[in-house]
Design a protein around this motif. Structure first.
Motif, PDB file in Angstrom:
ATOM      1  N   TYR A  68       0.826  -1.199   0.000  1.00 50.39           N
ATOM      2  CA  TYR A  68       0.000   0.000   0.000  1.00 50.39           C
ATOM      3  C   TYR A  68       0.864   1.255   0.000  1.00 50.39           C
ATOM      4  O   TYR A  68       1.808   1.367   0.782  1.00 50.39           O
ATOM      5  N   CYS A  69       0.494   2.175  -0.840  1.00 47.05           N
ATOM      6  CA  CYS A  69       1.078   3.512  -0.815  1.00 47.05           C
ATOM      7  C   CYS A  69       0.243   4.359   0.145  1.00 47.05           C
ATOM      8  O   CYS A  69      -0.983   4.191   0.228  1.00 47.05           O
ATOM      9  N   ALA A  70       0.890   5.275   0.846  1.00 49.94           N
ATOM     10  CA  ALA A  70       0.161   6.059   1.837  1.00 49.94           C
ATOM     11  C   ALA A  70       0.766   7.453   1.967  1.00 49.94           C
ATOM     12  O   ALA A  70       1.989   7.602   1.961  1.00 49.94           O
ATOM     13  N   ARG A  71      -0.087   8.432   2.107  1.00 48.92           N
ATOM     14  CA  ARG A  71       0.380   9.805   2.292  1.00 48.92           C
ATOM     15  C   ARG A  71       0.449  10.151   3.774  1.00 48.92           C
ATOM     16  O   ARG A  71      -0.494   9.879   4.527  1.00 48.92           O
ATOM     17  N   GLY A  72       1.525  10.753   4.153  1.00 51.60           N
ATOM     18  CA  GLY A  72       1.661  11.174   5.536  1.00 51.60           C
ATOM     19  C   GLY A  72       0.909  12.464   5.822  1.00 51.60           C
ATOM     20  O   GLY A  72       0.558  13.215   4.919  1.00 51.60           O
ATOM     21  N   ARG A  73       0.676  12.712   7.099  1.00 50.66           N
ATOM     22  CA  ARG A  73      -0.053  13.917   7.500  1.00 50.66           C
ATOM     23  C   ARG A  73       0.839  15.158   7.453  1.00 50.66           C
ATOM     24  O   ARG A  73       0.326  16.285   7.381  1.00 50.66           O
ATOM     25  N   THR A  74       2.143  14.959   7.509  1.00 49.64           N
ATOM     26  CA  THR A  74       3.082  16.078   7.527  1.00 49.64           C
ATOM     27  C   THR A  74       4.155  15.874   6.467  1.00 49.64           C
ATOM     28  O   THR A  74       4.095  14.904   5.704  1.00 49.64           O
ATOM     29  N   SER A  75       5.141  16.768   6.468  1.00 47.43           N
ATOM     30  CA  SER A  75       6.239  16.655   5.508  1.00 47.43           C
ATOM     31  C   SER A  75       7.257  15.603   5.912  1.00 47.43           C
ATOM     32  O   SER A  75       8.131  15.244   5.124  1.00 47.43           O
ATOM     33  N   ALA A  76       7.152  15.097   7.127  1.00 44.90           N
ATOM     34  CA  ALA A  76       8.095  14.077   7.585  1.00 44.90           C
ATOM     35  C   ALA A  76       7.781  12.732   6.946  1.00 44.90           C
ATOM     36  O   ALA A  76       6.661  12.493   6.488  1.00 44.90           O
ATOM     37  N   ALA A  77       8.761  11.855   6.957  1.00 42.83           N
ATOM     38  CA  ALA A  77       8.552  10.512   6.430  1.00 42.83           C
ATOM     39  C   ALA A  77       7.689   9.732   7.409  1.00 42.83           C
ATOM     40  O   ALA A  77       8.090   9.545   8.561  1.00 42.83           O
ATOM     41  N   PRO A  78       6.533   9.278   7.002  1.00 41.71           N
ATOM     42  CA  PRO A  78       5.648   8.572   7.921  1.00 41.71           C
ATOM     43  C   PRO A  78       6.126   7.148   8.172  1.00 41.71           C
ATOM     44  O   PRO A  78       6.513   6.438   7.258  1.00 41.71           O
ATOM     45  N   THR A  79       6.101   6.712   9.412  1.00 41.80           N
ATOM     46  CA  THR A  79       6.444   5.329   9.721  1.00 41.80           C
ATOM     47  C   THR A  79       5.282   4.583  10.373  1.00 41.80           C
ATOM     48  O   THR A  79       4.886   3.541   9.872  1.00 41.80           O
ATOM     49  N   PRO A  80       4.695   5.051  11.443  1.00 35.03           N
ATOM     50  CA  PRO A  80       3.560   4.302  11.973  1.00 35.03           C
ATOM     51  C   PRO A  80       2.298   4.581  11.166  1.00 35.03           C
ATOM     52  O   PRO A  80       2.134   5.659  10.605  1.00 35.03           O
ATOM     53  N   PRO A  81       1.395   3.624  11.063  1.00 34.24           N
ATOM     54  CA  PRO A  81       0.139   3.844  10.338  1.00 34.24           C
ATOM     55  C   PRO A  81      -0.645   5.051  10.847  1.00 34.24           C
ATOM     56  O   PRO A  81      -1.379   5.662  10.090  1.00 34.24           O
ATOM     57  N   ALA A  82      -0.481   5.424  12.095  1.00 38.14           N
ATOM     58  CA  ALA A  82      -1.210   6.568  12.646  1.00 38.14           C
ATOM     59  C   ALA A  82      -0.781   7.882  12.008  1.00 38.14           C
ATOM     60  O   ALA A  82      -1.493   8.879  12.101  1.00 38.14           O
ATOM     61  N   ALA A  83       0.370   7.872  11.339  1.00 39.98           N
ATOM     62  CA  ALA A  83       0.879   9.088  10.702  1.00 39.98           C
ATOM     63  C   ALA A  83       0.309   9.287   9.298  1.00 39.98           C
ATOM     64  O   ALA A  83       0.698  10.212   8.607  1.00 39.98           O
TER      65      ALA A  83
END
Length: 123
Positions: A94-109
């Motif tokens: 799955y591709c996923a967009r993060g909530r911020t500009s940081a690299a997302p790691t946990p699904p909550a991000a």
């Protein structure tokens, strides 16, 4: 409406390579981190790799040295080059967009997910 479209999955023999791509509409990835996650049958979804807006990258230990994440902001695309594939890499990716500009790691991000693409590695 935000849409993430994955492509590039398929069936490959162990030791082979695949390149996954995630394409989004214009500005979807602007100033956002993007990640790849995977889910194998009967298992929880797990982090694979992510990239920040400034191109910092992070990898799960299980794929470090074999997978490479990259992004092309002019094409609104994030790719995952997978080499040295193993049967245990078999999963829906799955591709996923993060909530911020940081690299997302946990699904909550994550705030948006793609529909997923199947990767099957035969032994």
């Amino acid at each position: 409406q935000v849409q993430l479209v994955e492509s590039g999955g398929g069936l490959v023999q162990a030791g082979g390579s695949l390149r996954l791509s995630c394409t989004a509409s214009a500005r979807t990835f602007m100033f956002k981190g993007v990640g790849w996650f995977r889910q194998a049958p009967g298992k929880d979804r797990e982090f694979v790799a992510s990239i920040s807006w400034s191109r910092e990258t992070y990898y799960a230990d299980s794929v470090k040295g074999r997978f490479t994440i990259s992004r092309d902001n002019t094409k609104n695309t994030v790719s995952l080059q997978m080499t040295g594939l193993k049967p245990e890499d078999t999963a829906v990716y799955y591709c996923a967009r993060g909530r911020t500009s940081a690299a997302p790691t946990p699904p909550a991000a994550i705030d948006y997910w793609g529909q997923g693409t199947q990767v099957t590695v035969s032994s």
